[in-house]
Design a protein around this motif. Structure first.
Motif: not given
Ligand code: ATP
Length: 199
Positions: A14-16, A147, A178, A181
């Motif tokens: 999501k954050s990405t 993480r 994702n 991906t």
């Molecule tokens: P949370 O619910 O814990 O806040 P989130 O859904 O916001 O998590 P992110 O923080 O965006 O998820 O992603 C989790 C981890 O996975 C991060 O370290 C991010 O860099 C990595 N990540 C996300 N998408 C990809 C991708 N397509 N390829 C490689 N790494 C990814």
């Protein structure tokens, strides 16, 4: 102006995706960041948390002790409900304030990053469309373990406490897959969404 709800399970990305949308000019309202700020030292939820659960749920610097609270909420779901009844109205109030600022600035779209959007009727009413970042469970577990340092069982408990993948997909107006991906592919897919929906 479009109010887009962005959601997905823990570690789905999501954050990405939110950051990619922000780089296209969307205004971002991050419910998790707001929630964390209410429970940080001096946060707006701390007084009521102390009154409700006692000082033992605070760290030395006066923030919510998140590890302790996580264990307590897994042991007793009522504790989780009481905590949410303190934090959710504060997150609602602050997000409304941030939304008003974005509207006054004349932005074309506001992205609401809401981890529990599908679980919440109130949030779903506040957004015009729902974008789900979809991810398979094994990848969620790998990402969150890498993480956070949480063990597999702890991550699985969090996943099981959230809406299921199917429930999220049923609530989605748009889906970004994702798992496995490439980041470059995700970027292209976000670009396409931005073009197609004029975000
Ligand atoms: P949370 O619910 O814990 O806040 P989130 O859904 O916001 O998590 P992110 O923080 O965006 O998820 O992603 C989790 C981890 O996975 C991060 O370290 C991010 O860099 C990595 N990540 C996300 N998408 C990809 C991708 N397509 N390829 C490689 N790494 C990814």
């Amino acid at each position: 102006m479009l109010r887009l709800g962005l959601t997905g399970g823990i570690g789905s990305g999501k954050s990405t995706v939110a950051n990619l949308l922000r780089s296209h000019g969307a205004s971002l309202i991050d419910a998790d960041a707001i929630s964390r700020s209410t429970t940080g030292a001096g946060g707006s939820a701390i007084a009521l948390i102390t009154l409700t659960f006692g000082k033992e749920f605070l760290t030395n610097d006066g923030a919510l002790d998140r590890d302790r609270m996580r264990h307590a909420t897994f042991a007793d779901p009522q504790i989780r409900e009481r905590l949410e009844s303190i934090i959710h109205p504060l997150v609602g109030k602050e997000s409304t304030r941030q939304e008003a600022v974005a509207v006054a600035a004349g932005v074309r779209s506001i992205v609401f990053d809401i981890p529990l959007l599908v679980e919440s009727r109130r949030w779903r009413k506040r957004v015009d469309a729902v974008l789900v970042v979809d991810c398979v469970r094994t990848v969620q577990i790998e990402r969150v373990m890498a993480r956070s340092g949480l063990d597999k069982a702890a991550v699985e408990r969090i996943i099981d406490s959230q809406a299921s993948r199917g429930e999220r997909l049923r609530a989605a107006d748009m889906v970004l897959f994702n798992s496995g991906t490439l980041m470059s592919t995700l970027m292209v897919e976000v670009d396409q969404l931005v073009q197609r929906f004029g975000l």
